[in-house]
Design a protein around this motif. Structure first.
Motif, short mmCIF file in Angstrom:
data_model
loop_
_atom_site.label_atom_id
_atom_site.label_comp_id
_atom_site.label_asym_id
_atom_site.label_seq_id
_atom_site.Cartn_x
_atom_site.Cartn_y
_atom_site.Cartn_z
N MET A 1 5.91 13.28 2.25
CA MET A 1 5.45 12.28 1.31
C MET A 1 5.44 10.90 1.95
SD MET A 1 4.40 12.04 -1.71
CE MET A 1 4.13 10.87 -2.99
N ARG A 2 6.47 10.60 2.72
CA ARG A 2 6.52 9.29 3.38
C ARG A 2 5.39 9.13 4.39
NH1 ARG A 2 12.91 8.39 4.79
NH2 ARG A 2 13.66 8.35 2.64
N LEU A 8 -1.67 6.09 4.24
CA LEU A 8 -2.50 5.38 3.28
C LEU A 8 -2.35 3.87 3.44
CD1 LEU A 8 -4.42 5.63 0.90
CD2 LEU A 8 -2.44 5.64 -0.61
N ALA A 9 -1.13 3.41 3.64
CA ALA A 9 -0.90 1.98 3.84
C ALA A 9 -1.57 1.50 5.12
CB ALA A 9 0.59 1.69 3.88
N GLY A 10 -1.52 2.28 6.17
CA GLY A 10 -2.18 1.93 7.43
C GLY A 10 -3.68 1.84 7.29
#
Length: 43
Positions: A1-2, A8-10
């Motif tokens: 999950m992390r 996604l953040a990248g």
């Protein structure tokens, strides 16, 4: 999950950065100056 959240953040950061760079480059460009060339050397 992390890993998924980090990926996604990248992706979001990369998209925002590329959009910002393109926007700065396009606003920095000015209209070309249309003038005859003078003093450009001997032929």
């Amino acid at each position: 999950m992390r890993i998924a959240v980090a990926t996604l953040a990248g992706i979001v950061l990369a998209l925002l950065t590329s959009f910002g760079i393109v926007r700065v480059v396009t606003t920095a460009q000015q209209d070309p100056v249309v003038k005859p060339l003078y003093n450009y050397g001997t032929r």
